[in-house]
Every structure is written in C-alpha cells, then in structure tokens.
Design a protein around this motif. Structure first.
Motif, PDB file in Angstrom:
ATOM      1  N   ASP A  33       1.042  -1.242  -0.033  1.00  0.00           N
ATOM      2  CA  ASP A  33      -0.031  -0.056  -0.100  1.00  0.00           C
ATOM      3  C   ASP A  33       0.849   1.334  -0.010  1.00  0.00           C
ATOM      4  O   ASP A  33       1.591   1.410   0.928  1.00  0.00           O
ATOM      5  N   ILE A  34       0.641   1.911  -0.918  1.00  0.00           N
ATOM      6  CA  ILE A  34       1.608   3.338  -1.272  1.00  0.00           C
ATOM      7  C   ILE A  34       0.907   4.458  -0.853  1.00  0.00           C
ATOM      8  O   ILE A  34       1.505   5.734  -0.996  1.00  0.00           O
ATOM      9  N   ASN A  35      -0.371   4.298  -0.106  1.00  0.00           N
ATOM     10  CA  ASN A  35      -1.268   5.497   0.033  1.00  0.00           C
ATOM     11  C   ASN A  35      -0.552   6.517   1.128  1.00  0.00           C
ATOM     12  O   ASN A  35      -1.070   7.848   1.218  1.00  0.00           O
ATOM     13  N   SER A  36       0.350   6.184   1.759  1.00  0.00           N
ATOM     14  CA  SER A  36       1.085   6.899   3.031  1.00  0.00           C
ATOM     15  C   SER A  36       2.202   7.811   2.389  1.00  0.00           C
ATOM     16  O   SER A  36       2.701   8.788   3.113  1.00  0.00           O
ATOM     17  N   LEU A  37       2.409   7.663   1.075  1.00  0.00           N
ATOM     18  CA  LEU A  37       3.521   8.341   0.471  1.00  0.00           C
ATOM     19  C   LEU A  37       3.198   9.708   0.251  1.00  0.00           C
ATOM     20  O   LEU A  37       2.972  10.152  -0.910  1.00  0.00           O
ATOM     21  N   SER A  38       2.938  10.669   1.180  1.00  0.00           N
ATOM     22  CA  SER A  38       2.402  11.841   0.904  1.00  0.00           C
ATOM     23  C   SER A  38       3.242  13.105  -0.054  1.00  0.00           C
ATOM     24  O   SER A  38       2.552  13.628  -0.841  1.00  0.00           O
ATOM     25  N   GLU A  39       4.559  12.476  -0.069  1.00  0.00           N
ATOM     26  CA  GLU A  39       5.249  13.251  -1.297  1.00  0.00           C
ATOM     27  C   GLU A  39       4.856  13.077  -2.861  1.00  0.00           C
ATOM     28  O   GLU A  39       5.155  13.878  -3.461  1.00  0.00           O
ATOM     29  N   LEU A  40       4.309  11.825  -2.914  1.00  0.00           N
ATOM     30  CA  LEU A  40       3.697  11.466  -4.006  1.00  0.00           C
ATOM     31  C   LEU A  40       2.466  12.082  -4.574  1.00  0.00           C
ATOM     32  O   LEU A  40       1.900  12.011  -5.617  1.00  0.00           O
ATOM     33  N   LYS A  41       1.620  12.690  -3.440  1.00  0.00           N
ATOM     34  CA  LYS A  41       0.224  13.244  -3.638  1.00  0.00           C
ATOM     35  C   LYS A  41       0.516  14.571  -4.104  1.00  0.00           C
ATOM     36  O   LYS A  41      -0.698  15.314  -4.475  1.00  0.00           O
ATOM     37  N   ALA A  42       1.619  15.291  -3.984  1.00  0.00           N
ATOM     38  CA  ALA A  42       1.723  16.729  -4.002  1.00  0.00           C
ATOM     39  C   ALA A  42       1.497  17.127  -5.770  1.00  0.00           C
ATOM     40  O   ALA A  42       1.920  16.245  -6.550  1.00  0.00           O
ATOM     41  N   PHE A  43       0.962  18.355  -6.055  1.00  0.00           N
ATOM     42  CA  PHE A  43       1.256  18.667  -7.188  1.00  0.00           C
ATOM     43  C   PHE A  43       1.414  20.348  -7.181  1.00  0.00           C
ATOM     44  O   PHE A  43       1.101  20.990  -6.162  1.00  0.00           O
ATOM     45  N   ASP A  44       2.012  21.027  -8.222  1.00  0.00           N
ATOM     46  CA  ASP A  44       2.369  22.134  -8.439  1.00  0.00           C
ATOM     47  C   ASP A  44       1.667  22.850  -9.649  1.00  0.00           C
ATOM     48  O   ASP A  44       2.512  22.376 -10.913  1.00  0.00           O
ATOM     49  N   THR A  45       0.888  23.642  -9.812  1.00  0.00           N
ATOM     50  CA  THR A  45       0.355  24.130 -10.963  1.00  0.00           C
ATOM     51  C   THR A  45       0.831  25.758 -11.174  1.00  0.00           C
ATOM     52  O   THR A  45       0.328  26.602 -11.923  1.00  0.00           O
ATOM     53  N   GLY A  91       3.695  26.964 -12.010  1.00  0.00           N
ATOM     54  CA  GLY A  91       4.864  27.160 -12.913  1.00  0.00           C
ATOM     55  C   GLY A  91       4.431  28.039 -14.099  1.00  0.00           C
ATOM     56  O   GLY A  91       3.114  27.663 -14.431  1.00  0.00           O
ATOM     57  N   SER A  92       5.211  28.677 -15.056  1.00  0.00           N
ATOM     58  CA  SER A  92       4.671  29.476 -16.152  1.00  0.00           C
ATOM     59  C   SER A  92       4.831  28.457 -17.230  1.00  0.00           C
ATOM     60  O   SER A  92       4.240  28.548 -18.372  1.00  0.00           O
ATOM     61  N   ASN A  93       5.651  27.311 -17.140  1.00  0.00           N
ATOM     62  CA  ASN A  93       5.911  26.447 -18.306  1.00  0.00           C
ATOM     63  C   ASN A  93       5.622  25.084 -18.148  1.00  0.00           C
ATOM     64  O   ASN A  93       5.361  24.251 -19.075  1.00  0.00           O
ATOM     65  N   GLU A  94       5.255  24.561 -17.118  1.00  0.00           N
ATOM     66  CA  GLU A  94       5.054  23.214 -16.770  1.00  0.00           C
ATOM     67  C   GLU A  94       4.125  23.139 -15.354  1.00  0.00           C
ATOM     68  O   GLU A  94       4.258  23.987 -14.697  1.00  0.00           O
ATOM     69  N   LEU A  95       3.590  22.030 -15.325  1.00  0.00           N
ATOM     70  CA  LEU A  95       2.644  21.705 -14.381  1.00  0.00           C
ATOM     71  C   LEU A  95       3.329  20.500 -13.707  1.00  0.00           C
ATOM     72  O   LEU A  95       3.650  19.390 -14.638  1.00  0.00           O
ATOM     73  N   VAL A  96       3.228  20.178 -12.320  1.00  0.00           N
ATOM     74  CA  VAL A  96       3.931  19.086 -11.801  1.00  0.00           C
ATOM     75  C   VAL A  96       3.027  18.341 -11.157  1.00  0.00           C
ATOM     76  O   VAL A  96       2.386  18.968 -10.009  1.00  0.00           O
ATOM     77  N   VAL A 131      -7.035  17.259  -7.839  1.00  0.00           N
ATOM     78  CA  VAL A 131      -6.274  18.285  -8.996  1.00  0.00           C
ATOM     79  C   VAL A 131      -7.793  18.792  -9.784  1.00  0.00           C
ATOM     80  O   VAL A 131      -7.174  20.031 -10.170  1.00  0.00           O
ATOM     81  N   ALA A 132      -8.609  18.306  -9.892  1.00  0.00           N
ATOM     82  CA  ALA A 132      -9.652  18.762 -10.785  1.00  0.00           C
ATOM     83  C   ALA A 132     -10.157  20.030  -9.719  1.00  0.00           C
ATOM     84  O   ALA A 132     -10.947  20.841 -10.473  1.00  0.00           O
ATOM     85  N   ALA A 133      -9.785  20.263  -8.604  1.00  0.00           N
ATOM     86  CA  ALA A 133     -10.296  21.454  -7.762  1.00  0.00           C
ATOM     87  C   ALA A 133      -9.206  22.470  -7.639  1.00  0.00           C
ATOM     88  O   ALA A 133      -9.604  23.537  -6.999  1.00  0.00           O
ATOM     89  N   ASP A 134      -8.514  22.383  -8.355  1.00  0.00           N
ATOM     90  CA  ASP A 134      -7.188  23.433  -8.501  1.00  0.00           C
ATOM     91  C   ASP A 134      -7.541  24.646  -9.208  1.00  0.00           C
ATOM     92  O   ASP A 134      -8.121  24.711 -10.450  1.00  0.00           O
ATOM     93  N   PRO A 135      -7.578  25.789  -8.517  1.00  0.00           N
ATOM     94  CA  PRO A 135      -7.968  27.078  -9.306  1.00  0.00           C
ATOM     95  C   PRO A 135      -7.408  27.190 -10.422  1.00  0.00           C
ATOM     96  O   PRO A 135      -8.004  27.658 -11.432  1.00  0.00           O
ATOM     97  N   ARG A 136      -6.120  26.991 -10.490  1.00  0.00           N
ATOM     98  CA  ARG A 136      -5.340  27.540 -11.543  1.00  0.00           C
ATOM     99  C   ARG A 136      -5.704  26.597 -12.714  1.00  0.00           C
ATOM    100  O   ARG A 136      -5.857  27.023 -14.150  1.00  0.00           O
ATOM    101  N   LEU A 137      -5.817  25.186 -12.556  1.00  0.00           N
ATOM    102  CA  LEU A 137      -6.115  24.233 -13.535  1.00  0.00           C
ATOM    103  C   LEU A 137      -7.466  24.525 -14.202  1.00  0.00           C
ATOM    104  O   LEU A 137      -7.467  24.696 -15.260  1.00  0.00           O
ATOM    105  N   ILE A 138      -8.344  24.800 -13.495  1.00  0.00           N
ATOM    106  CA  ILE A 138      -9.792  25.364 -13.730  1.00  0.00           C
ATOM    107  C   ILE A 138      -9.809  26.601 -14.729  1.00  0.00           C
ATOM    108  O   ILE A 138     -10.381  26.838 -15.555  1.00  0.00           O
ATOM    109  N   ARG A 139      -8.817  27.444 -14.223  1.00  0.00           N
ATOM    110  CA  ARG A 139      -8.885  28.795 -14.912  1.00  0.00           C
ATOM    111  C   ARG A 139      -8.045  28.693 -16.354  1.00  0.00           C
ATOM    112  O   ARG A 139      -8.491  29.106 -17.451  1.00  0.00           O
ATOM    113  N   ASP A 140      -6.839  28.355 -16.256  1.00  0.00           N
ATOM    114  CA  ASP A 140      -6.041  28.396 -17.480  1.00  0.00           C
ATOM    115  C   ASP A 140      -5.828  27.042 -18.114  1.00  0.00           C
ATOM    116  O   ASP A 140      -5.173  26.908 -19.439  1.00  0.00           O
TER     117      ASP A 140
END
Lengths: 166, 107
Positions: A51-63, A65-70, A80-89
């Motif tokens: 079970d890898i659900n405790s690996l919180s570092e893998l749950k992070a995302f960063d939207t 950046g100007s050239n890439e989304l991580v 991810v679908a609730a992220d305001p930047r993703l929804i807007r841009d």
C-alpha cells in the motif's frame, strides 16, 4: 479471494524494496479501483500487496509554474480537478478529469497516474485471451465477443453469443 | 477541504482503515435514536424503494452536503452520479438532499 499479505510502505524507498523483494505476485496499491475489481474476478491474484497511500510526497502537485505543471503520481483526481489554476488556465485538462470518473471514485482516491496492465483487461479468469470486439473504422460492427459471464448476476448461464441487453 | 473523505467500502481493505475513524450508516443517528436529518429526509421524500442502495446513497448525500456541493439540483445530480439506484428513486433522492441540506447547515 485467495489469501494475500498486506504491507503499508512508509517511504518511497520502502515501497521500492518491497516490490523488488516480493517477486512476481507483488502489486502496488494506490486507489485500488482497478486492482480490487480484477482481484474479485480472479484476473489479478496477488500474493502480496504494498500500500503506497502513505507516501504523501507523491500526492503533491504544483500548478504555479509558467511553463510546466508538476503532478505527483498519487495526486488524486478530485484534488487536481479542484485546483483553481487548472480550472482557469487549463480548462480542457480540468474537464477531462471531471468527466473521467464519478465523484464517488474520484474522491475515493483514484490516482491521476493509473497503471492498468492491458493484458489484465484482455484475459478471462482462466487466463484465456479475451477477444476484443472494437469496431475498425470503415468495417462493419465486429461479431459479439465471447466473454466470460459466469460471474455476472443477470447473465450467468445465458448464451454468450447473444447480444447483450443491459 | 473537509477533514473527512468519502470512501467506497467495496474498494477498501479493512487493514487500510487501521488507526482511522470510520463512519458508516449505522453511526449517523444520535445515541438516543434520533435520525440524522438526511435519514429523516429520505423517509419524508420517499427517496427509496427496495432500500438496497440506500446506505450508500445517504452516506454520499451527507458527503455531498458537507463538501458544499448541494447548492442546486444539477450539482447534486453530478456529485451523486456514482451511486446507482435500480429502482429509479432519483427524483426523491434529489428532493431529500435539497430538504436536508439547510437543516444540516443549521445543526
């Protein structure tokens, strides 16, 4: 369901050593929506689950950046679908996540990065290949596939050559 | 994001819930037996027929309100779309959620 052992990985290094030491019957568990389904059909018969659900570092995302989304491999679809930047841009990306699964599954923990082995979708429980009836462009519809329906509540015992009426 | 998260029990091993608090349909009513506003609304709005899907419908409905996604019938339908009802009690289910949402916010 055949018995299996279960282990919660505390770090990514733990998870990697567990999968390396566990052999062919070892599977990672993330959201579980595919693994459990296939286990109930005896397509996947793992002897050990990591079970890898405790690996919180893998749950992070960063939207931001100007050239890439991580996106971490375990970023949840609903988060991810609730992220305001993703929804807007990046509205198309938002929309595809929004349409990909019901909220029941997206919030359950459906990870963004899924690993469904193609062969698992093409094997019957006995390991026999599952004929694909996907229609080829310009050709008539493929004949009904011979699927295993022995485990289905309504169709068990019916003639598999008959068209499915759902 | 709320502190609680809805999960499907058919996709969760008991071992995965180790050390966590789990609320099921049995834990919604008060200790004195008073129904949760959502349970009462399902009764009042005839939001079920055979009852097979009802525990899941009610738990998802409570989550739908707690997440702030019960502001319109369309939004309720979207956030409840993972819960199927073969009896077709959807009209009553949407009505029950609309009925219970303001009562839950007051409580």
């Amino acid at each position: 369901m055949p018995p299996f052992t279960y282990q919660k990985a505390a770090t990514a290094a733990d998870a990697v050593s567990a999968i390396a030491a566990g052999g062919a019957g070892t599977r990672f568990l993330a959201g579980g929506t595919t693994l459990y389904d296939l286990m109930k059909l005896n397509v996947e018969v793992p002897s050990h689950i990591v079970d890898i659900n405790s690996l919180s570092e893998l749950k992070a995302f960063d939207t931001s950046g100007s050239n890439e989304l991580v996106f971490g491999a375990l970023a949840r679809m609903s988060d991810v679908a609730a992220d305001p930047r993703l929804i807007r841009d990046y509205h198309r990306a938002f929309e595809s996540l929004w349409r990909a699964a019901s909220q029941q599954l997206a919030q359950h923990g459906e990870p963004l990065r899924k690993s469904t082995p193609a062969h698992a979708l093409r094997l019957l429980s006995g390991g026999e290949p599952f004929a694909c009836n996907k229609r080829k462009p310009g050709k008539p519809a493929a004949p009904p596939r011979k699927a295993s329906i022995a485990g289905h509540a309504l169709r068990a015992g019916a003639n598999p050559a008959l068209p499915f009426i759902g | 994001m709320s502190k609680t998260r809805r999960v499907a029990s058919c996709l969760t091993l008991a071992a995965q819930a180790d050390g966590r608090q789990v609320t099921t349909i049995e834990g919604l009513a008060s200790a004195e037996g008073e129904l949760h506003p959502m349970q009462q609304a399902f009764v009042d709005c005839d939001a079920l027929q055979c009852g097979y899907c009802t525990p899941g419908q009610i738990m998802a409905a409570v989550a739908c309100v707690n997440e702030g996604h019960a502001t319109s019938p369309d939004q309720i339908r979207e956030y409840m779309s993972g819960n199927l009802c073969r009896c077709g009690a959807y009209v009553g289910i949407v009505a029950a959620i609309q009925d219970a949402a303001p009562k839950m916010r007051r409580a």
